[in-house]
Design an enzyme around this catalytic site. Structure first.
Site, PDB file in Angstrom:
ATOM      1  CG  HIS A 189      -8.111   7.665  -2.950  1.00  0.00           C
ATOM      2  ND1 HIS A 189      -7.716   7.089  -4.139  1.00  0.00           N
ATOM      3  CD2 HIS A 189      -7.963   6.701  -2.000  1.00  0.00           C
ATOM      4  CE1 HIS A 189      -7.334   5.838  -3.903  1.00  0.00           C
ATOM      5  NE2 HIS A 189      -7.468   5.578  -2.621  1.00  0.00           N
ATOM      6  CG  LEU A 216     -11.825   4.513  -3.570  1.00  0.00           C
ATOM      7  CD1 LEU A 216     -10.867   5.686  -3.565  1.00  0.00           C
ATOM      8  CD2 LEU A 216     -11.864   3.881  -2.189  1.00  0.00           C
ATOM      9  NE  ARG A 224      -4.812   6.487   0.028  1.00  0.00           N
ATOM     10  CZ  ARG A 224      -5.788   5.896   0.682  1.00  0.00           C
ATOM     11  NH1 ARG A 224      -6.576   6.605   1.470  1.00  0.00           N
ATOM     12  NH2 ARG A 224      -5.976   4.603   0.569  1.00  0.00           N
ATOM     13  NE  ARG A 229      -7.398   7.527   5.858  1.00  0.00           N
ATOM     14  CZ  ARG A 229      -7.674   6.512   5.032  1.00  0.00           C
ATOM     15  NH1 ARG A 229      -7.017   5.363   5.142  1.00  0.00           N
ATOM     16  NH2 ARG A 229      -8.564   6.645   4.077  1.00  0.00           N
ATOM     17  CD  GLU A 271      -2.915   3.729  -1.383  1.00  0.00           C
ATOM     18  OE1 GLU A 271      -3.492   4.827  -1.305  1.00  0.00           O
ATOM     19  OE2 GLU A 271      -2.033   3.379  -0.590  1.00  0.00           O
ATOM     20  CG  PHE A 302      -2.396  -0.109   0.859  1.00  0.00           C
ATOM     21  CD1 PHE A 302      -2.885  -1.221   0.211  1.00  0.00           C
ATOM     22  CD2 PHE A 302      -3.279   0.924   1.162  1.00  0.00           C
ATOM     23  CE1 PHE A 302      -4.234  -1.310  -0.142  1.00  0.00           C
ATOM     24  CE2 PHE A 302      -4.631   0.851   0.818  1.00  0.00           C
ATOM     25  CZ  PHE A 302      -5.106  -0.273   0.161  1.00  0.00           C
ATOM     26  CG  HIS A 306     -10.682   8.643   0.200  1.00  0.00           C
ATOM     27  ND1 HIS A 306     -11.686   7.747  -0.091  1.00  0.00           N
ATOM     28  CD2 HIS A 306      -9.746   7.943   0.902  1.00  0.00           C
ATOM     29  CE1 HIS A 306     -11.374   6.561   0.416  1.00  0.00           C
ATOM     30  NE2 HIS A 306     -10.222   6.656   1.034  1.00  0.00           N
ATOM     31  CD  GLN A 308      -5.952  10.357   2.175  1.00  0.00           C
ATOM     32  OE1 GLN A 308      -6.681   9.415   2.484  1.00  0.00           O
ATOM     33  NE2 GLN A 308      -4.674  10.380   2.480  1.00  0.00           N
TER      34      GLN A 308
HETATM   35  C1  LIG Z   1     -14.977   4.135  -0.380  1.00  0.00           C
HETATM   36  C2  LIG Z   1     -14.038   4.093   0.800  1.00  0.00           C
HETATM   37  C3  LIG Z   1     -13.057   3.125   0.885  1.00  0.00           C
HETATM   38  C4  LIG Z   1     -12.180   3.091   1.974  1.00  0.00           C
HETATM   39  N1  LIG Z   1     -11.214   2.121   2.045  1.00  0.00           N
HETATM   40  C5  LIG Z   1     -10.406   2.053   3.118  1.00  0.00           C
HETATM   41  C6  LIG Z   1      -9.458   0.998   3.266  1.00  0.00           C
HETATM   42  O1  LIG Z   1      -9.358   0.104   2.440  1.00  0.00           O
HETATM   43  N2  LIG Z   1      -8.665   0.995   4.359  1.00  0.00           N
HETATM   44  C7  LIG Z   1      -8.757   1.955   5.322  1.00  0.00           C
HETATM   45  O2  LIG Z   1      -8.009   1.889   6.297  1.00  0.00           O
HETATM   46  N3  LIG Z   1      -9.659   2.947   5.223  1.00  0.00           N
HETATM   47  C8  LIG Z   1     -10.486   3.013   4.156  1.00  0.00           C
HETATM   48  N4  LIG Z   1     -11.418   4.018   4.073  1.00  0.00           N
HETATM   49  C9  LIG Z   1     -11.611   4.915   5.234  1.00  0.00           C
HETATM   50  C10 LIG Z   1     -12.363   4.160   6.306  1.00  0.00           C
HETATM   51  O3  LIG Z   1     -13.258   3.253   5.729  1.00  0.00           O
HETATM   52  C11 LIG Z   1     -13.152   5.087   7.216  1.00  0.00           C
HETATM   53  O4  LIG Z   1     -12.348   6.138   7.661  1.00  0.00           O
HETATM   54  C12 LIG Z   1     -13.645   4.316   8.437  1.00  0.00           C
HETATM   55  O5  LIG Z   1     -14.315   3.141   8.041  1.00  0.00           O
HETATM   56  C13 LIG Z   1     -14.550   5.181   9.284  1.00  0.00           C
HETATM   57  O6  LIG Z   1     -15.123   4.371  10.280  1.00  0.00           O
HETATM   58  P1  LIG Z   1     -15.945   5.013  11.463  1.00  0.00           P
HETATM   59  O7  LIG Z   1     -16.372   3.889  12.323  1.00  0.00           O
HETATM   60  O8  LIG Z   1     -15.167   6.105  12.060  1.00  0.00           O
HETATM   61  O9  LIG Z   1     -17.202   5.702  10.747  1.00  0.00           O
HETATM   62  P2  LIG Z   1     -18.332   5.125   9.761  1.00  0.00           P
HETATM   63  O10 LIG Z   1     -18.075   3.758   9.310  1.00  0.00           O
HETATM   64  O11 LIG Z   1     -18.520   6.177   8.727  1.00  0.00           O
HETATM   65  O12 LIG Z   1     -19.615   5.064  10.693  1.00  0.00           O
HETATM   66  C14 LIG Z   1     -20.280   6.218  11.156  1.00  0.00           C
HETATM   67  C15 LIG Z   1     -21.481   5.793  11.962  1.00  0.00           C
HETATM   68  O13 LIG Z   1     -22.044   6.921  12.599  1.00  0.00           O
HETATM   69  C16 LIG Z   1     -23.443   6.906  12.458  1.00  0.00           C
HETATM   70  N5  LIG Z   1     -23.917   8.289  12.536  1.00  0.00           N
HETATM   71  C17 LIG Z   1     -23.404   9.382  11.956  1.00  0.00           C
HETATM   72  N6  LIG Z   1     -24.125  10.473  12.281  1.00  0.00           N
HETATM   73  C18 LIG Z   1     -25.118  10.060  13.094  1.00  0.00           C
HETATM   74  C19 LIG Z   1     -26.200  10.709  13.766  1.00  0.00           C
HETATM   75  N7  LIG Z   1     -26.436  12.028  13.657  1.00  0.00           N
HETATM   76  N8  LIG Z   1     -27.029   9.955  14.511  1.00  0.00           N
HETATM   77  C20 LIG Z   1     -26.846   8.627  14.619  1.00  0.00           C
HETATM   78  N9  LIG Z   1     -25.851   7.955  14.010  1.00  0.00           N
HETATM   79  C21 LIG Z   1     -24.991   8.672  13.261  1.00  0.00           C
HETATM   80  C22 LIG Z   1     -23.658   6.255  11.101  1.00  0.00           C
HETATM   81  O14 LIG Z   1     -24.957   5.736  10.987  1.00  0.00           O
HETATM   82  C23 LIG Z   1     -22.592   5.166  11.134  1.00  0.00           C
HETATM   83  O15 LIG Z   1     -23.087   4.037  11.807  1.00  0.00           O
HETATM   84  C24 LIG Z   1     -12.310   4.058   2.998  1.00  0.00           C
HETATM   85  C25 LIG Z   1     -13.304   5.019   2.926  1.00  0.00           C
HETATM   86  C26 LIG Z   1     -14.153   5.050   1.832  1.00  0.00           C
HETATM   87  C27 LIG Z   1     -15.194   6.143   1.780  1.00  0.00           C
END
Ligand SMILES: Cc1cc2nc3c(=O)[nH]c(=O)nc-3n(C[C@H](O)[C@H](O)[C@H](O)COP(=O)(O)OP(=O)(O)OC[C@H]3O[C@@H](n4cnc5c(N)ncnc54)[C@H](O)[C@@H]3O)c2cc1C
Length: 568
Positions: free
Chosen positions: A229, A239, A273, A382, A242, A114, A337, A227
């Site tokens: 991407h 997306l 990135r 990141r 990577e 990566f 991203h 960021q």
């Molecule tokens: C397309 C894509 C691919 C990616 N690929 C990678 C990868 O391969 N490797 C890597 O390390 N990172 C990757 N990332 C980044 C990574 O996936 C995210 O940063 C990470 O998953 C975020 O997790 P989280 O638990 O912080 O938030 P999220 O998974 O975004 O969860 C947020 C939660 O908060 C809840 N929520 C939000 N607001 C409210 C509200 N007002 N009331 C109630 N609930 C609420 C939502 O319902 C959800 O359950 C990727 C991101 C994207 C967009």
């Protein structure tokens, strides 16, 4: 009596990991999400999760160094050390929970290369890593005693006497508002990608957590670090992970040259990135692009390999760009991203300054983890696959630390004033007269503005324009009506509230960007192209003041890696 010891807002990987840890530590835990948990954006993570687990040539020391360097020396090194040290154990924990990681020909857990990493240390499940982990965690939640509020939307945090005591939330099915109290609240509400248009993020990534915390007095940190991407599809922002370059894809310009050889002779396509996105932008601006894009070429990887390891990416390019990547290169370009900034926390995920020195403003009883938080492990940039790692390491820590905190807290009763305030606010919005302006208009204007002025390259003038526009949009927001006034799944109302959250975050992003007078990581200024360690080896902070954002700074924690020139 408080309804729960711990309330986790968010059911992505950070939220679920926090809930599992708190449950295991003996707390009465609830988890709440505005969408069904497995629809959280974590589900979309494709490429993988980092850990220096394979030993051989790799080491945790190297993972730490790569992360520090990737952050352009803005990451707090104590937090980075902690994350990288915990990483191997977390991968094994996930394995034991039931995540079926890809294995190599010898049956050992497999890795892929990566960006910005000295060794291949990314563990993966084809190109659906996030989905695989999220579903396994949800199984753990279901078999535990964790209460899951599914499709509940948090509108406000309840803070009394400086202490966070729960939330006001709406059950989306019925439109009913309720106070849910807890001795500790963990925000794990994800990122704010949708303040930009386009973005790789799901439509639900609207910065609710950051804005909720900002509104009750918490500090946002390094919000300018957004960021872009390097490989997203033009127009719709979808997306292409990577993982494609990790498996060996090339980036080509219109002349068919592997242009990254020029910008990053050693790492080429697998440089950090920010570096790759800037290189692509330069190629396009200097006339070597293809219709505003450059090309991602995978053909030499072979059809069988592509279909086995990059099946989803293949499908995405076919569906959304009409290109079969086994036969032709795919036009791609940098797109929004991820946000490195977020709610300032200490390494134990507390938003407040436990030392009592009041070095930054926060809210006792309020914790944050995952993309919504800024610990900070990513600093200015990141590394791919370090975000999933952050969610599990700091999610778990949040669950454990918040449980210990909750156990030390006395019971309390919360008045229903907060609930009434929100009821009145919603009624006031419903009572607004109809007008031409709409949530959709303001949202699109905000997204386009942010994408124009706070993207790969920035200038003082551009950021001033954006800040002014955001202020104007905030004023328009104050009179925006909601068309539909029903109770059941009123998504018009939800979109309205989400727009309010995004505008607050956009304001903080502009504020941080204008404050930082240098180029570092993702914050590349054309008018100030150099990194300035003498004056700007520090975090930017934003708190909400009566007349708008108030900017400040905090020192960066350096343990042993002194800033060096960053070459790949
Ligand atoms: C397309 C894509 C691919 C990616 N690929 C990678 C990868 O391969 N490797 C890597 O390390 N990172 C990757 N990332 C980044 C990574 O996936 C995210 O940063 C990470 O998953 C975020 O997790 P989280 O638990 O912080 O938030 P999220 O998974 O975004 O969860 C947020 C939660 O908060 C809840 N929520 C939000 N607001 C409210 C509200 N007002 N009331 C109630 N609930 C609420 C939502 O319902 C959800 O359950 C990727 C991101 C994207 C967009």
């Amino acid at each position: 009596m408080a309804d729960h010891d711990i309330l986790v807002v968010g059911a992505g990987l950070a939220g679920m990991r926090a809930a599992i840890a708190a449950y295991r530590a003996g707390a009465n835990v609830a988890m709440l999400s505005k969408v069904h948990p497995v629809r959280s954006h974590s589900n979309a993570a494709q490429g993988g999760i980092n850990a220096a687990l394979r030993g051989e040539n790799d080491s945790t020391e190297s993972h730490i160094y790569d992360t520090v360097k990737g952050s352009d020396y803005l990451g707090d090194q104590d937090a980075i050390e902690l994350m990288c040290n915990d990483a191997p154990r977390e991968i094994i924990d996930l394995e034991h929970m039931g995540v079926i990681f890809n294995r190599d020909e010898n049956g050992r857990l497999g890795t892929r290369a990566f960006g910005g990493a000295s060794y291949a240390r990314t563990f993966f499940v084809a190109d659906i890593t996030g989905q695989a982990i999220l579903h396994v965690m949800y199984e753990q939640i279901m078999k535990s005693g964790v209460r899951s509020y599914e499709e509940w939307f948090v509108t406000d945090l309840i803070v009394e006497d400086g202490v966070c005591k729960g939330v006001v939330a709406m059950e989306m099915l019925t439109g009913r508002l309720r106070t849910i109290t807890a001795k500790a609240v963990i925000l794990a509400a994800g990122g704010v990608g949708r303040a930009f248009e386009p973005s790789t993020n799901a439509l639900i990534c609207t910065g609710d957590g950051m804005a909720l915390a900002y509104r009750v007095g918490a500090t946002l940190m390094d919000m300018e670090m957004v960021q872009y991407h390097p490989t997203t599809l033009k127009g719709n922002g979808v997306l292409l992970s990577e993982a494609a370059r990790g498996e060996g894809a090339y980036l080509l310009n219109s002349k068919g040259e592997r242009f990254m050889e020029k910008y990053a002779p050693k790492m080429k396509e697998l440089a950090s990135r920010d570096v790759v996105s800037r290189s692509e932008t330069t190629e396009i601006e200097e006339g070597r692009g293809v219709d505003g894009c450059v090309l991602l070429d995978l053909r030499h990887l072979g059809k069988e390999n592509i279909l086995r390891k990059l099946r989803y990416i293949h499908e995405a390019a076919l569906e959304f760009a009409g290109v079969d990547m086994t036969e032709a290169p795919v036009p791609i370009r940098p797109g929004q991203h991820y946000i490195m900034g977020g709610i300032k926390t200490d390494v134990d995920t507390r938003t407040w300054d436990e030392s009592g020195q009041n070095r930054w403003r926060g809210v006792k009883g309020l914790f944050a983890a995952g993309e919504t938080a800024c610990v900070s492990v990513h600093g200015g940039n990141r590394l791919g696959a370090n975000s999933l790692l952050e969610t599990v390491v700091f999610g778990k820590r949040a669950g454990e630390v918040a449980t210990a905190y909750a156990k030390s807290q006395p019971d309390f009763h919360v008045s229903d004033a907060h609930l009434k305030d929100r009821e009145h606010a919603i009624k006031a919005v419903f009572d607004r007269p109809a007008k031409k302006d709409s949530v959709a208009n303001v949202r699109l204007e905000m997204g386009k503005t942010m994408d124009e002025h706070l993207a790969v390259y920035r200038t003082e003038q551009g950021m001033q324009t954006a800040a002014k526009k955001v202020k104007e949009l905030k004023d328009r927001y104050k009179t925006l009506p909601v068309g539909h006034k029903g109770k059941v799944y009123n998504t018009d109302l939800i979109f309205h509230m989400e727009l309010g959250f995004m505008l607050d975050c956009a304001e903080a992003i502009c504020s941080g960007g204008l404050l930082r007078k240098e180029s570092r990581g993702a914050h590349a200024r054309r008018d100030m192209p150099n990194r300035d360690d003498a004056n700007w080896l520090k975090h930017t902070t934003t708190i909400m003041g009566p007349d708008g954002p108030v900017a400040g700074t905090l020192p960066v924690t350096i343990t042993k890696w002194q800033p060096q020139a960053r070459v790949y």
